[in-house]
Design an enzyme around this catalytic site. Structure first.
Site, PDB file in Angstrom:
ATOM      1  N   ASN A 190       0.866  -1.181   0.000  1.00 27.97           N
ATOM      2  CA  ASN A 190       0.000   0.000   0.000  1.00 27.97           C
ATOM      3  C   ASN A 190       0.900   1.227   0.000  1.00 27.97           C
ATOM      4  OD1 ASN A 190      -1.802   2.034   0.534  1.00 27.97           O
ATOM      5  ND2 ASN A 190      -2.400   1.317   2.580  1.00 27.97           N
TER       6      ASN A 190
ATOM      7  N   LYS B 168       0.116   4.274  -0.314  1.00 31.38           N
ATOM      8  CA  LYS B 168      -0.544   5.453   0.271  1.00 31.38           C
ATOM      9  C   LYS B 168      -0.288   6.684  -0.618  1.00 31.38           C
ATOM     10  CE  LYS B 168      -0.228   3.208   4.698  1.00 31.38           C
ATOM     11  NZ  LYS B 168      -0.219   3.303   6.145  1.00 31.38           N
TER      12      LYS B 168
ATOM     13  N   HIS C 118      -9.658   1.134   4.726  1.00 22.09           N
ATOM     14  CA  HIS C 118      -8.392   1.330   5.458  1.00 22.09           C
ATOM     15  C   HIS C 118      -8.628   2.275   6.636  1.00 22.09           C
ATOM     16  CE1 HIS C 118      -4.321   2.546   6.408  1.00 22.09           C
ATOM     17  NE2 HIS C 118      -3.929   1.434   5.814  1.00 22.09           N
TER      18      HIS C 118
ATOM     19  N   GLU D 287      -7.012   4.674   7.709  1.00 22.65           N
ATOM     20  CA  GLU D 287      -6.800   6.097   7.395  1.00 22.65           C
ATOM     21  C   GLU D 287      -8.026   6.682   6.702  1.00 22.65           C
ATOM     22  OE1 GLU D 287      -3.019   5.514   5.462  1.00 22.65           O
ATOM     23  OE2 GLU D 287      -2.174   4.982   7.412  1.00 22.65           O
TER      24      GLU D 287
ATOM     25  N   GLU E 154      -5.587  -5.000  10.507  1.00 22.23           N
ATOM     26  CA  GLU E 154      -4.580  -3.962  10.710  1.00 22.23           C
ATOM     27  C   GLU E 154      -4.891  -3.184  11.983  1.00 22.23           C
ATOM     28  OE1 GLU E 154      -2.519  -2.818   6.798  1.00 22.23           O
ATOM     29  OE2 GLU E 154      -4.259  -1.530   7.015  1.00 22.23           O
TER      30      GLU E 154
ATOM     31  N   GLY F  11       2.177   2.244  10.807  1.00 24.92           N
ATOM     32  CA  GLY F  11       3.134   3.343  10.692  1.00 24.92           C
ATOM     33  C   GLY F  11       3.830   3.729  11.981  1.00 24.92           C
TER      34      GLY F  11
ATOM     35  N   SER G  36       3.200  -2.108  10.438  1.00 20.48           N
ATOM     36  CA  SER G  36       4.643  -2.122  10.720  1.00 20.48           C
ATOM     37  C   SER G  36       5.321  -3.453  10.378  1.00 20.48           C
ATOM     38  CB  SER G  36       4.916  -1.732  12.177  1.00 20.48           C
ATOM     39  OG  SER G  36       4.501  -0.399  12.406  1.00 20.48           O
TER      40      SER G  36
HETATM   41  P1  PGA Z   1       2.629   0.275   7.686  1.00 18.16           P
HETATM   42  O1  PGA Z   1       1.175   0.475   7.019  1.00 18.16           O
HETATM   43  O2  PGA Z   1       3.207  -0.986   7.116  1.00 18.16           O
HETATM   44  O3  PGA Z   1       3.396   1.490   7.278  1.00 18.16           O
HETATM   45  O4  PGA Z   1       2.433   0.184   9.166  1.00 18.16           O
HETATM   46  C1  PGA Z   1       0.337  -0.618   6.775  1.00 18.16           C
HETATM   47  C2  PGA Z   1      -0.949  -0.123   6.162  1.00 18.16           C
HETATM   48  O5  PGA Z   1      -1.439   0.941   6.552  1.00 18.16           O
HETATM   49  O6  PGA Z   1      -1.526  -0.780   5.272  1.00 18.16           O
END
Ligand code: PGA
Length: 254
Positions: free
Chosen positions: A9, A11, A97, A99, A170, A176, A216
């Site tokens: 992803n 983003k 997601h 976010e 997640e 993140g 992460s």
């Molecule tokens: P990350 O994000 O690996 O940077 O923690 C995962 C995601 O949001 O899909």
């Protein structure tokens, strides 16, 4: 046996030129034998999808969108439809997601409508669910994720013959932050989710649905996460926009 799946992803990272640089590095860095063990998907920003798909024409790497709208077409400024994603070359789309939930007010009802639209349009959605830190601290993580899964899958059918959707667990506190869920924490939730799928679709189908972990993931923790019985791969954010890390994560699949 469920085949492992690694989805990157990206983003809101990488313009068009940077997207091509990244995908060419990933594509060149992967040995073709890896696709026997794992499916690989990248989800670039919308404007990079078409050039990335063109670049990947002869590659096994597949492409997904990071979001889409529930309607077919019309006056929805700034949105993108399932058919538009397909016309650009996508087979997959990330939906719900955290976010999107956190910054753009998406809720389970809307995500459920998007799921339905994606599936009837022949896209395979990657449905994201996960609890916040406070929900985990209050010991409400299982309840929270159970509700999300059930609401987002309302009236959604699954099938033995064809993959209809993928789930990504997640935990919001792991996205993140550099703090991943331990393999045991993730496996506990994945097995809960598999139990819900069994209730909804029966044993056979529930055993075929892939459940990814996200939050992460890096080249150091991926091996142990992917060894767990109900963890069928990963949705990778930060580490998927560094070719070397993403390749190492993909290669860590046993
Ligand atoms: P990350 O994000 O690996 O940077 O923690 C995962 C995601 O949001 O899909």
């Amino acid at each position: 046996m469920r085949k492992k799946l690694l989805a990157g992803n990206w983003k809101m990272n990488k313009d068009i030129a940077e997207s091509i640089d990244l995908i060419s590095e990933i594509n060149k860095g992967l040995n073709s034998s890896v696709f026997n063990k794992a499916d690989v998907i990248v989800c670039p920003p919308f404007i990079s999808i078409y050039p990335v798909c063109e670049y990947l024409k002869h590659s096994e790497i597949k492409v997904g969108g990071q979001n889409m709208y529930k309607e077919t077409e019309g006056a929805y400024t700034g949105e993108i439809s399932a058919n538009m994603l397909i016309s650009a070359g996508c087979r997959y789309v990330i939906l719900g997601h955290s976010e999107r939930r956190q910054y753009f007010g998406e809720n389970d009802t809307l995500i459920n409508q998007k799921m339905e639209k994606a599936i009837t349009s022949n896209l395979i959605p990657i449905l994201c669910v996960g609890e916040t830190l406070s929900q985990r601290e209050e010991n409400k993580h299982i309840q929270t994720v159970t509700e999300q899964v059930k609401s987002c899958l309302k009236n959604i059918e699954a099938s033995n013959e064809q993959e209809k959707f993928i789930i990504a667990y997640e935990p919001v506190w792991a996205i993140g932050t550099g703090v991943n869920a331990t393999p045991e924490q993730a496996e506990e939730m994945h097995s809960e989710i598999r139990g819900i799928l069994k209730e909804l679709y029966g044993e056979d189908i529930s055993e075929q649905i892939r459940i990814l972990y996200g939050g992460s993931i890096n080249e150091i923790n991926s091996t142990d996460l992917f060894k767990m019985k109900n963890i069928d791969g990963g949705l990778v954010g930060g580490a998927s926009i560094k070719a070397e890390s993403f390749i190492k994560i993909i290669n860590s699949v046993q």
